[in-house]
Design a protein around this motif. Structure first.
Motif, PDB file in Angstrom:
ATOM      1  N   MET A  69       0.826  -1.201   0.000  1.00 37.60           N
ATOM      2  CA  MET A  69       0.000   0.000   0.000  1.00 37.60           C
ATOM      3  C   MET A  69       0.866   1.259   0.000  1.00 37.60           C
ATOM      4  O   MET A  69       0.565   2.236  -0.688  1.00 37.60           O
ATOM      5  N   PHE A  70       1.965   1.219   0.746  1.00 34.33           N
ATOM      6  CA  PHE A  70       2.859   2.372   0.804  1.00 34.33           C
ATOM      7  C   PHE A  70       3.466   2.662  -0.570  1.00 34.33           C
ATOM      8  O   PHE A  70       3.538   3.806  -0.998  1.00 34.33           O
ATOM      9  N   PHE A  71       3.882   1.611  -1.264  1.00 36.74           N
ATOM     10  CA  PHE A  71       4.536   1.803  -2.554  1.00 36.74           C
ATOM     11  C   PHE A  71       3.581   2.379  -3.586  1.00 36.74           C
ATOM     12  O   PHE A  71       3.973   3.186  -4.422  1.00 36.74           O
ATOM     13  N   ILE A  72       2.314   1.989  -3.508  1.00 35.81           N
ATOM     14  CA  ILE A  72       1.318   2.508  -4.448  1.00 35.81           C
ATOM     15  C   ILE A  72       1.138   4.014  -4.273  1.00 35.81           C
ATOM     16  O   ILE A  72       1.055   4.771  -5.245  1.00 35.81           O
ATOM     17  N   GLY A  73       1.089   4.475  -3.018  1.00 38.52           N
ATOM     18  CA  GLY A  73       0.851   5.895  -2.764  1.00 38.52           C
ATOM     19  C   GLY A  73       2.061   6.653  -2.289  1.00 38.52           C
ATOM     20  O   GLY A  73       1.944   7.723  -1.683  1.00 38.52           O
ATOM     21  N   ARG A  74       3.270   6.147  -2.613  1.00 39.65           N
ATOM     22  CA  ARG A  74       4.498   6.723  -2.059  1.00 39.65           C
ATOM     23  C   ARG A  74       4.743   8.171  -2.461  1.00 39.65           C
ATOM     24  O   ARG A  74       5.359   8.927  -1.707  1.00 39.65           O
ATOM     25  N   ASP A  75       4.278   8.581  -3.641  1.00 39.53           N
ATOM     26  CA  ASP A  75       4.554   9.938  -4.111  1.00 39.53           C
ATOM     27  C   ASP A  75       3.914  11.005  -3.224  1.00 39.53           C
ATOM     28  O   ASP A  75       4.358  12.156  -3.208  1.00 39.53           O
ATOM     29  N   LYS A  76       2.853  10.637  -2.501  1.00 40.10           N
ATOM     30  CA  LYS A  76       2.140  11.604  -1.675  1.00 40.10           C
ATOM     31  C   LYS A  76       2.578  11.570  -0.212  1.00 40.10           C
ATOM     32  O   LYS A  76       2.090  12.359   0.600  1.00 40.10           O
TER      33      LYS A  76
END
Length: 265
Positions: A69-76
């Motif tokens: 989950m972290f990798f999916i939304g890491r940019d934010k």
């Protein structure tokens, strides 16, 4: 930490967490077998290895899901958000391990007592790999930045400190800011191309500071002096530089930078 935060967001670091945390946990518990943990984790010492093995599987599964989950939304994710994420990761894992202990103990203890013990156990043990991974990430970032500088590469990051573009310093022509965005103009083969980055001119100036050819000639512009063709003045007195690439491009010069720019050229 902010300077090195990019290392925390890459795929390699996520897999490092996924594999290192459960391996460290089971190795630590089986090698040191702390008495205070044995008494709480099992009803008899012979059950300890089984409980630790299942707890390790729970850690692996929870961390695997969390890091995905972290990798999916890491940019934010910001630095503060990442710290909160790690804290929440341990709490979530403790909830599952607490449930497991509550069930194997036939509900002898209150569920929240089991969760409280699990939180104390995980923080006591997993704090070490978290710190080691953090220090390793900082060292790797410093080494990578030094290598990029030595190779004449500039690494541009966005406002979330996420790496977006790396180019040779010699190919950067100029950078222009517009509110919350900076447009990077650079040479790619025989063509001049641009890349729009959500960032600030102050950040871009910091990223270019190790290269002597870059100069901030205006509040909104940084130029590569090796691409300057001519310095001139408009009829209304506005100072400008004309660049070789893209052909005929004119960049304004603030008066306070004019004399210094002439000295540099």
């Amino acid at each position: 930490m902010k300077k090195s935060f990019q290392q925390y967001k890459n795929n390699r670091t996520q897999w490092t967490h996924i594999l290192t945390l459960p391996i460290f946990f089971i190795a630590f518990m089986l090698l040191y077998r702390p008495e205070w943990a044995i008494s709480q984790l099992s009803t008899a010492k012979k059950d300890f290895d089984f409980v630790i093995t299942i707890s390790t599987c729970i850690i692996f599964g929870t961390i695997l899901f969390s890091r995905g989950m972290f990798f999916i939304g890491r940019d934010k994710v910001t630095v503060r958000g990442y710290c909160i994420w790690c804290f929440a990761e341990i709490i979530a894992t403790s909830l599952f391990i607490g449930l497991f202990l509550w069930l194997i103990h036939d509900r002898t203890y209150n569920y929240y007592t089991e969760v409280g013990f699990s939180i104390r156990l995980l923080f006591s043990v997993l704090i070490f790999p978290y710190i080691i991974i953090a220090l390793a990430s900082i060292c790797l970032e410093e080494i990578q930045l030094k290598d990029d500088t030595d190779k004449g590469m500039i690494k541009f990051k966005d406002s979330y400190n996420v790496h977006k573009l790396s180019i040779a310093a010699t190919s950067l022509i100029y950078a222009a800011s517009d509110e919350n965005y900076v447009t990077i103009f650079y040479k790619k083969g025989d063509n001049a191309v641009k890349y729009v980055l959500r960032s600030s001119m102050k950040r871009v100036e910091e990223e270019c500071k190790d290269f002597i050819n870059f100069y901030r000639c205006h509040r909104s512009f940084i130029i590569n002096t090796s691409y300057v063709k001519v310095i001139g003045k408009e009829n209304d007195g506005t100072l400008f530089v004309e660049l070789k690439e893209p052909d005929g491009t004119r960049i304004p010069i603030s008066r306070k930078y004019y004399d210094d720019l002439l000295t540099r050229l």
